[in-house]
Design a protein around this motif. Structure first.
Motif, PDB file in Angstrom:
ATOM      1  N   ASP A 298       0.824  -1.205   0.000  1.00 26.01           N
ATOM      2  CA  ASP A 298       0.000   0.000   0.000  1.00 26.01           C
ATOM      3  C   ASP A 298       0.862   1.262   0.000  1.00 26.01           C
ATOM      4  OD1 ASP A 298      -2.403  -1.425   0.080  1.00 26.01           O
ATOM      5  OD2 ASP A 298      -2.306  -1.612   2.264  1.00 26.01           O
ATOM      6  N   THR A 299       2.155   1.102  -0.171  1.00 29.49           N
ATOM      7  CA  THR A 299       3.096   2.221  -0.134  1.00 29.49           C
ATOM      8  C   THR A 299       3.297   2.807  -1.530  1.00 29.49           C
ATOM      9  OG1 THR A 299       4.275   1.237   1.743  1.00 29.49           O
ATOM     10  CG2 THR A 299       5.447   2.918   0.468  1.00 29.49           C
ATOM     11  N   LEU A 300       3.313   4.131  -1.592  1.00 24.49           N
ATOM     12  CA  LEU A 300       3.671   4.823  -2.825  1.00 24.49           C
ATOM     13  C   LEU A 300       5.152   5.191  -2.774  1.00 24.49           C
ATOM     14  CD1 LEU A 300       0.619   7.234  -3.078  1.00 24.49           C
ATOM     15  CD2 LEU A 300       1.061   5.266  -4.573  1.00 24.49           C
ATOM     16  N   LEU A 301       5.827   5.064  -3.884  1.00 19.35           N
ATOM     17  CA  LEU A 301       7.226   5.469  -3.963  1.00 19.35           C
ATOM     18  C   LEU A 301       7.308   6.792  -4.718  1.00 19.35           C
ATOM     19  CD1 LEU A 301      10.322   3.273  -4.739  1.00 19.35           C
ATOM     20  CD2 LEU A 301      10.067   5.511  -5.790  1.00 19.35           C
ATOM     21  N   VAL A 302       7.966   7.757  -4.121  1.00 16.86           N
ATOM     22  CA  VAL A 302       8.178   9.053  -4.754  1.00 16.86           C
ATOM     23  C   VAL A 302       9.658   9.235  -4.991  1.00 16.86           C
ATOM     24  CG1 VAL A 302       7.925  11.544  -4.530  1.00 16.86           C
ATOM     25  CG2 VAL A 302       6.139  10.028  -3.639  1.00 16.86           C
ATOM     26  N   GLU A 303      10.036   9.379  -6.261  1.00 16.57           N
ATOM     27  CA  GLU A 303      11.448   9.625  -6.589  1.00 16.57           C
ATOM     28  C   GLU A 303      11.596  11.076  -7.029  1.00 16.57           C
ATOM     29  OE1 GLU A 303      12.955   7.551 -10.019  1.00 16.57           O
ATOM     30  OE2 GLU A 303      10.995   7.488 -10.997  1.00 16.57           O
ATOM     31  N   ASP A 304      12.570  11.744  -6.450  1.00 17.37           N
ATOM     32  CA  ASP A 304      12.841  13.135  -6.789  1.00 17.37           C
ATOM     33  C   ASP A 304      14.085  13.175  -7.669  1.00 17.37           C
ATOM     34  OD1 ASP A 304      13.266  15.832  -6.974  1.00 17.37           O
ATOM     35  OD2 ASP A 304      13.295  16.215  -4.820  1.00 17.37           O
ATOM     36  N   LEU A 305      13.896  13.513  -8.941  1.00 21.95           N
ATOM     37  CA  LEU A 305      15.008  13.556  -9.894  1.00 21.95           C
ATOM     38  C   LEU A 305      15.563  14.968 -10.081  1.00 21.95           C
ATOM     39  CD1 LEU A 305      13.737  11.142 -12.710  1.00 21.95           C
ATOM     40  CD2 LEU A 305      15.191  10.619 -10.744  1.00 21.95           C
ATOM     41  N   THR A 306      15.176  15.890  -9.216  1.00 20.77           N
ATOM     42  CA  THR A 306      15.625  17.270  -9.371  1.00 20.77           C
ATOM     43  C   THR A 306      17.142  17.413  -9.453  1.00 20.77           C
ATOM     44  OG1 THR A 306      13.637  18.069  -8.252  1.00 20.77           O
ATOM     45  CG2 THR A 306      15.497  19.582  -8.375  1.00 20.77           C
ATOM     46  N   PRO A 307      17.934  16.711  -8.632  1.00 21.38           N
ATOM     47  CA  PRO A 307      19.386  16.906  -8.712  1.00 21.38           C
ATOM     48  C   PRO A 307      20.031  16.372  -9.992  1.00 21.38           C
ATOM     49  CG  PRO A 307      18.746  15.967  -6.587  1.00 21.38           C
ATOM     50  CD  PRO A 307      17.562  15.846  -7.498  1.00 21.38           C
ATOM     51  N   ASP A 308      19.270  15.653 -10.819  1.00 19.09           N
ATOM     52  CA  ASP A 308      19.834  15.064 -12.038  1.00 19.09           C
ATOM     53  C   ASP A 308      20.008  16.141 -13.100  1.00 19.09           C
ATOM     54  OD1 ASP A 308      20.649  13.570 -14.167  1.00 19.09           O
ATOM     55  OD2 ASP A 308      18.774  12.459 -14.399  1.00 19.09           O
ATOM     56  N   ILE A 309      21.122  16.851 -13.031  1.00 15.98           N
ATOM     57  CA  ILE A 309      21.355  17.958 -13.958  1.00 15.98           C
ATOM     58  C   ILE A 309      21.637  17.478 -15.379  1.00 15.98           C
ATOM     59  CG2 ILE A 309      22.139  19.563 -12.190  1.00 15.98           C
ATOM     60  CD1 ILE A 309      24.980  18.787 -12.849  1.00 15.98           C
ATOM     61  N   GLY A 310      21.836  16.179 -15.547  1.00 12.43           N
ATOM     62  CA  GLY A 310      22.007  15.638 -16.890  1.00 12.43           C
ATOM     63  C   GLY A 310      20.708  15.208 -17.529  1.00 12.43           C
ATOM     64  N   LEU A 311      19.599  15.368 -16.807  1.00 18.87           N
ATOM     65  CA  LEU A 311      18.269  14.983 -17.314  1.00 18.87           C
ATOM     66  C   LEU A 311      18.253  13.563 -17.857  1.00 18.87           C
ATOM     67  CD1 LEU A 311      17.223  18.326 -19.065  1.00 18.87           C
ATOM     68  CD2 LEU A 311      16.505  17.466 -16.827  1.00 18.87           C
ATOM     69  N   GLY A 312      18.888  12.661 -17.110  1.00 16.90           N
ATOM     70  CA  GLY A 312      18.853  11.242 -17.443  1.00 16.90           C
ATOM     71  C   GLY A 312      20.020  10.718 -18.240  1.00 16.90           C
ATOM     72  N   ARG A 313      20.938  11.578 -18.628  1.00 17.74           N
ATOM     73  CA  ARG A 313      22.073  11.144 -19.449  1.00 17.74           C
ATOM     74  C   ARG A 313      23.130  10.436 -18.608  1.00 17.74           C
ATOM     75  NH1 ARG A 313      19.287  14.896 -21.239  1.00 17.74           N
ATOM     76  NH2 ARG A 313      19.048  15.430 -23.441  1.00 17.74           N
ATOM     77  N   GLY A 314      23.484   9.220 -19.015  1.00 17.45           N
ATOM     78  CA  GLY A 314      24.556   8.487 -18.361  1.00 17.45           C
ATOM     79  C   GLY A 314      24.212   7.871 -17.025  1.00 17.45           C
ATOM     80  N   VAL A 315      22.943   7.799 -16.683  1.00 14.41           N
ATOM     81  CA  VAL A 315      22.531   7.209 -15.411  1.00 14.41           C
ATOM     82  C   VAL A 315      21.404   6.215 -15.673  1.00 14.41           C
ATOM     83  CG1 VAL A 315      23.194   9.236 -14.056  1.00 14.41           C
ATOM     84  CG2 VAL A 315      20.884   9.094 -14.996  1.00 14.41           C
ATOM     85  N   PRO A 316      21.106   5.329 -14.710  1.00 16.56           N
ATOM     86  CA  PRO A 316      20.020   4.366 -14.916  1.00 16.56           C
ATOM     87  C   PRO A 316      18.673   5.064 -15.122  1.00 16.56           C
ATOM     88  CG  PRO A 316      21.410   3.717 -13.066  1.00 16.56           C
ATOM     89  CD  PRO A 316      21.836   5.095 -13.449  1.00 16.56           C
ATOM     90  N   ALA A 317      17.756   4.347 -15.719  1.00 21.59           N
ATOM     91  CA  ALA A 317      16.416   4.880 -15.946  1.00 21.59           C
ATOM     92  C   ALA A 317      15.731   5.176 -14.615  1.00 21.59           C
ATOM     93  CB  ALA A 317      15.588   3.874 -16.741  1.00 21.59           C
TER      94      ALA A 317
END
Length: 502
Positions: A298-317
């Motif tokens: 019943d738990t929701l997971l919230v991921e905060d991607l704000t610090p990802d200054i590469g907008l997903g480049r070179g890191v896992p999905a």
């Protein structure tokens, strides 16, 4: 007026417990008023000045002053600052709960957002950072040319049409939501525009989650350490927090599993990419495991991607890429990769939660500024250029800080951050709160570890935010080294401290 350094000296070593720092500070000032050390009519330092002197966030000072106002010990008026009222009854402060530490119920933080509290703390245009100080507290960079270009183009080409509308769009502008959805698709997260809610910065997104999905007496599990804004939001919502220890790769899945098995956790909040404050990157296998854990709960997971200054480049999905049960929400922002002053963020939510979050967003502000959204859209269209520039600038700053730390503070311990705009440093056999106050006296502001800990731990850590220009970063580390050399004995811990994090 009582100066900030004088008040800091008067209070002495006040941050000695595990309660939130704003509560401990209010208690310490309340005791000083009870003793007569702060006489009726004495003007306390401004929030900004006291935050600098104590090495704390301004939010902490605002909340502490709010507690004192609620207890009837001080009065704040626009233009005349915060003044001591005093008590004729020597036991009055004790009965308010300010003398002894206590468990926060979130009321104080909520009251800080009332109109009365806001009127007492509205910043003036001249209430800027002291140029003589080096502020190693902002994990974001100043705007680059691309932001200026986007703003100029939006004003010239988009605003005339926007002004023909009423301007109330709680969801956000349709073209921006479509572009954010396209960005998620590029990251491997199936998304349509109907799942996107545009927010006034990532902080509003975090607050919406805390208020609507956790709420009073609800339980949130957070990494320890974690983003200070998430801790503040959970406290303001009256939530209870479970700290989860991390290692060099991020939050430990075994501890998450144990927490979810033992307690009815409403929200698991994680910062998986360039974690704030450690700079770690959660590996893909752990992201998959976390998605699987919440899928059957019943738990929701919230991921905060704000610090990802590469907008997903070179890191896992993102973790949402592995979500098959509609249990993951993702928060993003242009604050780190573009400019914090835009106050533009977003939530990608499962369809079942969009209406609930949108209702809370509508109550909060009726919608984010359309003009800001127009600028943000132009930036997102150029997200490759934006990310490449931000990654290069951040890498330069991390190298400068690491080189300076190795040269000037070789005794300190830290793990080279995988990315982002902060460095998490352990002080050998020293209290970080005390050190931050000494550092402020040497002209450099740095935040102590307890600000980033849900339970007030991490007392031997400081976060060095590295958003400043390289030369300012070098000067800041030089001043920290001088502070360390002058006070290492005075700030030694009185007893070993248990650190619950990396």
């Amino acid at each position: 007026m009582v100066t900030a350094p004088a008040l800091a000296e008067l209070l002495g070593p006040w941050a000695t417990g595990a309660d939130p720092l704003n509560e401990q500070l209010a208690a310490a000032i309340g005791q000083a008023i009870e003793r007569g050390d702060l006489a009726a009519g004495a003007r306390l330092p401004s929030e900004r000045e006291l935050a600098t002197a104590l090495g704390l966030s301004r939010t902490t000072i605002v909340l502490a002053y709010s507690r004192l106002r609620d207890a009837g010990l001080v009065r704040s008026r626009q233009g005349s600052g915060t003044r001591v009222i005093g008590r004729d009854d020597p036991g009055a402060a004790a009965r308010t709960g300010l003398v002894q530490p206590y468990v926060s119920d979130g009321d104080t933080a909520a009251r800080a957002g009332t109109s009365a509290g806001l009127l007492a703390t509205v910043p003036r245009l001249d209430d800027a950072m002291d140029p003589g100080l080096v502020e190693l507290t902002i994990g974001a960079m100043r705007a680059g040319p691309i932001v200026l270009e986007a703003a100029a183009a939006a004003i010239a080409e988009d605003v005339p049409e926007l002004l023909t509308d009423f301007g109330y769009r709680p969801f956000g502008l349709a073209p921006l939501r479509a572009e954010i959805a396209a960005h998620f698709e590029e990251l491997g997260v199936a998304t349509d525009a109907e799942q996107i809610i545009v927010t006034s910065g990532a902080q509003q997104a975090v607050d919406l989650v805390a208020q609507e999905l956790v709420g009073r007496d609800g339980v949130a599990a957070l990494e320890n350490p974690t983003y200070v804004g998430a801790i503040d939001a959970m406290r303001a919502a009256g939530a209870r927090m479970i700290p989860l220890a991390s290692d060099d790769s991020g939050v430990r899945v075994d501890l998450v599993e144990a927490a979810l098995s033992a307690t009815a956790v409403r929200v698991l909040f994680v910062v998986p990419t360039f974690q704030n404050p450690t700079g770690s990157v959660l590996p893909e296998d752990r992201r998959r495991e976390l998605a699987a854990l919440v899928a059957g709960s019943d738990t929701l997971l919230v991921e905060d991607l704000t610090p990802d200054i590469g907008l997903g480049r070179g890191v896992p999905a993102p973790i949402a890429a592995f979500d098959r049960a509609g249990r993951v929400l993702t928060i993003g922002s242009l604050s780190k990769v573009g400019w914090g002053g835009l106050r533009l963020g977003w939530i990608r939510a499962p369809r079942a939660l969009v209406g609930q979050l949108l209702s809370r967003k509508t109550v909060a502000d009726h919608g984010t500024s359309p003009i800001v959204q127009a600028i943000g859209l132009r930036l997102l269209v150029r997200r490759d250029d934006l990310a490449i520039g931000a990654l290069a600038a951040a890498a330069e700053r991390r190298a400068v800080v690491s080189e300076a730390l190795r040269a000037l503070l070789p005794e300190w311990e830290w793990t080279e951050p995988a990315g982002g705009l902060s460095t998490w440093v352990r002080l050998p056999d020293a209290d970080a709160g005390r050190f931050s106050r000494v550092a402020a006296e040497h002209g450099v502001v740095v935040r102590p570890g307890p600000l980033f800990s849900p339970d007030g731990g991490c007392r031997d850590y400081v976060r060095i935010a590295i958003g400043e220009e390289p030369e300012r970063l070098r000067e800041g580390i030089r001043r920290m080294a001088a502070a360390w050399e002058s006070s290492r004995e005075a700030i030694r811990r009185e007893r070993p401290l248990l650190s619950l994090s990396v």
